[in-house]
Every structure is written in structure tokens, then in C-alpha cells.
Design a protein around this motif. Sequence first.
Motif: not given
Length: 255
Positions: A34-52
Motif C-alpha cells: 500500500m503506497p501512501a499519498i501523504d502522512f495521513d495515509s498511515l493511520p488509514q492503513m493501520d486500520r486494515l487487516s485480513h486473515a489470508r
Amino acid sequence: MIDTHAHIYLPHFKDDLTETLDRAAEAGLTDILMPAIDFDSLPQMDRLSHARIRLHKMMGVHPCEINNSRCNLEASLLAACAANDIVAVGETGLDYYWSTEFVEEQKISLRRHCKVAKTLQKPIVLHNREATADLLDLIEEQQDGRLTGVWHCFTGTIEEGRRAIDLGLYLGIGGVATFKNGGLDKILPELPSERFILETDSPYLAPAPYRGKRNEPAYTALVATRLAALLDRSEADIIRITTENARRLFPRIIR
């Protein structure tokens, strides 16, 4: 397969992210970067997860966002990218499509991203839109043997592709390779597959037959199928080669 470039943290996926990632797993994906767009991207990424699916974060400031962020603060970028779970610096680069008003600011930002990437020994992920000559010139200027990375969404000529490879870059192959008018059908067979990695750029640039609709990581398989046809190789061979290439360029994804 590995989708090396997907913005699945954006609002385009807020209503069906789990289903989207389920489809990716069923299509054969194991990892999504997942590439970031700006510094606000990181907390959005941190909320994601998946089992597989293993999800991996990058940190950078898109060239179209440099006037809306802290990208001029090199210390902030360095601190963010130094985290162990950041696999690459990006996306960064040059974009002259929307405006050429801030060309010098974009170049300054890209140089700072290159410095961070070399300092941390992490690959850089390069956005390029109507700025190829300047982008490659700047990478050549910054290349001291320590810089690795990828020309994301490669749409260049044979000569530009070869120059990028000579400068230490891989080429990100995505939906444009499936477009009838994309032009890559004549170009990709002339370049070494050992420098190709697969990507979608989700939610953008969906491959045929979904062109114009929302892109998603599962469509990486369509890019692999098209690339196999263009190179006259088996799909299994293309998947193996591009996956090995991605793991070589992004070694932190296999830790």
C-alpha cells in the motif's frame, strides 16, 4: 501473486473491503503493498487487516500533495519511513499532468525521498506522469549505488525502460498493459521480464474488461494473463518471475 501497488485504504473500499480482499485471496494473491499519498495515509492503513492477505505499508508524499503536507520536513519523512513495518518509501515522483506550477517543489521533494530511501536502504516507489525525462535525470543524479526502486505504472518507451533498468529500477506493470491503445504490447516484449513486477494501482486504472470501473487487487491476475500473452510465456511462469522480482525488490515483505 503480489500486488505491489494498491490504495485499498481509500474510501473507495470502505463498504466492501473484506469482500475485496477475499476476492484477492481467491485470485491467488498473498501480499498487497500500500503506497501512501501523504502522512495521513498511515493511520488509514493501520486500520486494515485480513486473515489470508499480508498487507504492507509504504510511506511517502505524492507529488500532487506536496503543498498540502509536511513533505518538506525531511526529519518527519525519515522518522516515519524508519519504522520496521514500512517496506518502501513512496509513492513519490513527478507529475506534470495536472500542473507545472510546482515543478521545482516536486523535484526538491523527490530528492528528499531519495535521500531517505538511501539512508534507510529501502526501495523507492516512483510516480511519473508526463515527466519521464526529468524523473530519469533526477534518479541518475541521485543514484550512487544505493538507490533501488520501481517506476510505478510503467508506460515508457523501450529506450526509457532500458534506461530506468540501467539506473536500478524495476518496472511496475498494471492495467495499462491490457489496454488496446496502451502501446505496451510492442514495448514489454523488448524489455527483460526479470525487471517486471505486477500492480493494480487500485482503485485506479482497472484493466480490460473493467476499464473505467473501480480497480481492485484481484485484477492482478488479469495483468498476469495479459503479460504472459505478450511475452509468449505461461501464466504460471509470469507469476513466478514477477513474485520473485517483488520479493527481491521489497525484501521486508518476506520477514
